[in-house]
Design an enzyme around this catalytic site. Structure first.
Site, PDB file in Angstrom:
ATOM      1  N   LYS A   1      14.507  51.643  69.813  1.00 40.34           N
ATOM      2  CA  LYS A   1      14.760  50.206  69.959  1.00 40.34           C
ATOM      3  C   LYS A   1      16.156  50.092  70.867  1.00 40.34           C
ATOM      4  CE  LYS A   1      13.306  47.007  67.111  1.00 40.34           C
ATOM      5  NZ  LYS A   1      13.606  46.307  65.802  1.00 40.34           N
TER       6      LYS A   1
ATOM      7  N   CYS B   1       6.869  34.550  60.054  1.00 39.63           N
ATOM      8  CA  CYS B   1       7.492  33.648  59.534  1.00 39.63           C
ATOM      9  C   CYS B   1       6.829  32.552  58.512  1.00 39.63           C
ATOM     10  CB  CYS B   1       8.191  33.042  60.665  1.00 39.63           C
ATOM     11  SG  CYS B   1       9.202  34.011  61.711  1.00 39.63           S
TER      12      CYS B   1
HETATM   13  C1  UGA Z   1       7.955  29.437  63.412  1.00 39.38           C
HETATM   14  C2  UGA Z   1       8.760  28.095  63.357  1.00 39.38           C
HETATM   15  O1  UGA Z   1       8.040  27.267  64.336  1.00 39.38           O
HETATM   16  C3  UGA Z   1      10.161  28.523  64.015  1.00 39.38           C
HETATM   17  O2  UGA Z   1      10.912  27.143  63.987  1.00 39.38           O
HETATM   18  C4  UGA Z   1      11.135  29.248  63.211  1.00 39.38           C
HETATM   19  O3  UGA Z   1      12.273  29.463  63.637  1.00 39.38           O
HETATM   20  C5  UGA Z   1      10.063  30.654  62.876  1.00 39.38           C
HETATM   21  O4  UGA Z   1       8.914  30.407  62.668  1.00 39.38           O
HETATM   22  C6  UGA Z   1      11.000  31.504  62.226  1.00 39.38           C
HETATM   23  O5  UGA Z   1      10.884  31.441  60.850  1.00 39.38           O
HETATM   24  O6  UGA Z   1      11.807  32.559  62.720  1.00 39.38           O
HETATM   25  P1  UGA Z   1       7.073  31.066  65.087  1.00 39.38           P
HETATM   26  O7  UGA Z   1       6.585  31.980  63.793  1.00 39.38           O
HETATM   27  O8  UGA Z   1       7.438  31.800  66.431  1.00 39.38           O
HETATM   28  O9  UGA Z   1       8.028  29.833  64.515  1.00 39.38           O
HETATM   29  O10 UGA Z   1       5.578  30.346  65.629  1.00 39.38           O
HETATM   30  P2  UGA Z   1       4.942  29.070  65.521  1.00 39.38           P
HETATM   31  O11 UGA Z   1       5.120  28.356  66.935  1.00 39.38           O
HETATM   32  O12 UGA Z   1       5.594  28.151  64.336  1.00 39.38           O
HETATM   33  O13 UGA Z   1       3.300  29.120  65.267  1.00 39.38           O
HETATM   34  C7  UGA Z   1       2.974  29.737  64.072  1.00 39.38           C
HETATM   35  C8  UGA Z   1       1.726  29.908  63.757  1.00 39.38           C
HETATM   36  O14 UGA Z   1       0.952  28.609  63.810  1.00 39.38           O
HETATM   37  C9  UGA Z   1       0.924  30.496  64.953  1.00 39.38           C
HETATM   38  O15 UGA Z   1      -0.036  31.641  64.532  1.00 39.38           O
HETATM   39  C10 UGA Z   1       0.256  29.264  65.700  1.00 39.38           C
HETATM   40  O16 UGA Z   1      -0.911  30.064  66.596  1.00 39.38           O
HETATM   41  C11 UGA Z   1      -0.148  28.574  64.615  1.00 39.38           C
HETATM   42  N1  UGA Z   1      -0.249  27.016  65.072  1.00 39.38           N
HETATM   43  C12 UGA Z   1       0.703  26.362  65.518  1.00 39.38           C
HETATM   44  C13 UGA Z   1      -1.427  26.596  64.643  1.00 39.38           C
HETATM   45  O17 UGA Z   1      -2.400  26.836  64.280  1.00 39.38           O
HETATM   46  N2  UGA Z   1      -1.564  25.029  64.924  1.00 39.38           N
HETATM   47  C14 UGA Z   1      -0.570  24.328  65.610  1.00 39.38           C
HETATM   48  O18 UGA Z   1      -0.647  23.280  65.839  1.00 39.38           O
HETATM   49  C15 UGA Z   1       0.375  24.927  65.861  1.00 39.38           C
END
Ligand code: UGA
Length: 440
Positions: A35, A267
């Protein structure tokens, strides 16, 4: 300022590049030589829109270096720690091995700095109480510890780091130490604070809790709408209309109400579990029992897709070909940690189907990591001869698919839209059987 960032994963590498972009002199430290070698050439080790440009620009300008040797962080005044805290094997708690290792390696380099107080800034997501115990190690060196949780979303990581919607400082209890620490971190983030990004100052415990509370709330919102999808499936109602209608109430809000196969990634799933585990240790497990339900609802969505597909295929996956569009846990990422798409694909393959999977960014990585997987270069190749097509990660490429041309390559024109990302009318008009989630 001279800054080090320990841990160059999704969080640390982006943070390091963005700190350099803000004008700092940055060294990123990671234990993984492969990396570090890639990053040192200005090449991104993972798919993240906009990241490679920022990385390359700052590496070429000499503002950003990477190393596997902790000795290379000597001279930095501010040390960010952004290593992973995955779920422990066989339990719910967070595994703090990498955090402890990072602090152990960092401690010998802490002490006086000619430019002012030295700062250690924790960014990893940790169980409440971790910062206080780490501060006890840092304090004797004369450096200060701040807990500064990270809220970036994969797919928007650069944007979220350069223009976050808030910054939280968990500061030491001692007022003089707190003032000194705040002043140094304000200098690091000066360009963000000039843009009036809200900065909240708290104690350690609150800062740690803010992070897991935010992720728990987001997970709860997703599971709430997925629970409504179950009700819609039982009654013939449409969860996409329901979400839109309740979302107009700005106390509820429209975001994160997309029903589908649920949340995954590195996360949300592990954070809600670690939060439950920590609450148990603190004797307040009842306060978070609801998160167990949030987790179960999420799991049930994965079962639901598998059951839907099996039923539609006559009760068995034997001798069937299933095309899976998407392997990453969300679009614009190649991260497959706890990916609902991959989990569903694996369950279906485990029941005897031939599963062909495609993903614009995660596909090549999947093939490298699992040579036995059937990975196709694109949706048309994946769908060739399919008895059913599953859309499991809503990449724009998949949303743009032309149902008429895709129909020509499949055995049966049946699509299960696990993310409610397609227009049912368009697909039906093209001769497809369209099955969404929580919609008739
Ligand atoms: C999440 C949080 O949104 C961030 O704010 C946080 O900083 C991050 O975790 C972390 O702890 O580092 P992330 O894991 O990148 O971010 O992804 P999200 O956008 O939160 O999506 C998470 C999951 O939920 C995905 O599988 C997405 O497809 C799903 N999702 C999201 C749904 O099924 N429905 C929705 O309406 C939104």
């Amino acid at each position: 300022m001279r800054i080090s960032v320990i841990g160059c994963g999704y969080l640390g590498a982006v943070h390091a590049a963005c700190m350099a972009e803000l004008g700092h002199d940055v060294v990123g430290i990671d234990v993984d030589p492969a990396k570090v070698a890639l990053l040192s050439q200005g090449r991104a080790p993972f798919h993240e829109p906009g990241f490679e440009e920022v990385l390359r620009r700052n590496v070429e300008a000499g503002q950003l270096r990477f190393s596997t040797d902790f000795a290379d962080l000597a001279g930095a005044q501010v040390h960010f720690v952004g290593v992973g805290t995955p779920q422990v094997q066989g339990g719910y708690a967070a595994d703090l091995t990498y955090v402890r290792d990072a602090f152990r390696s960092l401690l010998p380099f802490l002490g006086e700095h000619p430019d002012g107080p030295m700062l250690v800034v924790g960014k990893s997501t940790v169980p409440v109480g971790t910062a206080a115990s780490l501060a006890a190690q840092v304090r004797p060196t004369g450096a200060h510890l701040v807990w500064n949780p990270e809220f970036l979303r994969e797919g928007f990581a650069v944007q979220d780091t350069i223009t976050p919607d808030r910054i939280v400082y968990g500061l030491p209890a001692d007022p003089a130490a707190a003032d000194a620490a705040r002043e140094v971190l304000d200098t690091v983030y000066a360009r963000l604070l000039e843009q009036d990004i809200p900065r909240l100052v708290t104690d350690y415990a609150t800062a740690e809790l803010v992070k897991v509370a935010a992720n728990s709330f987001l997970a709860t919102k997703i599971s709430f709408i997925n629970a409504m999808a179950e009700l819609c499936e039982a009654t013939g109602a449409d969860v996409t209309q329901l979400a839109e209608a309740i979302g107009y109430d700005d106390r509820i809000g429209r975001k994160f109400l997309r029903a589908g196969i649920g949340f995954g990634g590195g996360c949300l799933p592990k954070d809600i579990r670690a939060f439950m585990a920590r609450a148990g240790e603190l004797g307040v497990d009842q306060a978070l029992t609801f998160l167990r339900e949030v987790d179960s609802i999420n799991d049930r969505r994965r079962d639901h897709i598998v059951n839907l597909a099996r039923e539609g295929l006559g009760g068995t996956f034997e001798n069937k070909t299933v095309a899976v569009l998407g392997a990453a846990f969300k679009p614009d990422s190649d991260d497959m940690r706890n990916s609902p798409a991959l989990d569903i694909a694996a369950r279906i393959a485990g029941e005897g189907a031939t599963v062909v999977i495609t993903d614009p960014a995660a596909g090549p990585r999947l093939q490298a990591e699992r040579p036995s997987a059937n990975v196709a270069p694109d949706a048309h190749a994946a769908a060739a001869g399919a008895d059913v097509v599953l859309l499991l990660t809503e990449w724009q490429q998949f949303k743009n698919l032309d149902p008429a041309t895709l129909k020509d390559v499949v055995t049966t024109p049946w699509i299960i839209d696990g993310r409610n990302a397609l227009d049912p009318a368009t697909w039906r008009a093209a001769g497809w059987t369209y099955t969404g989630i929580g919609r008739p």
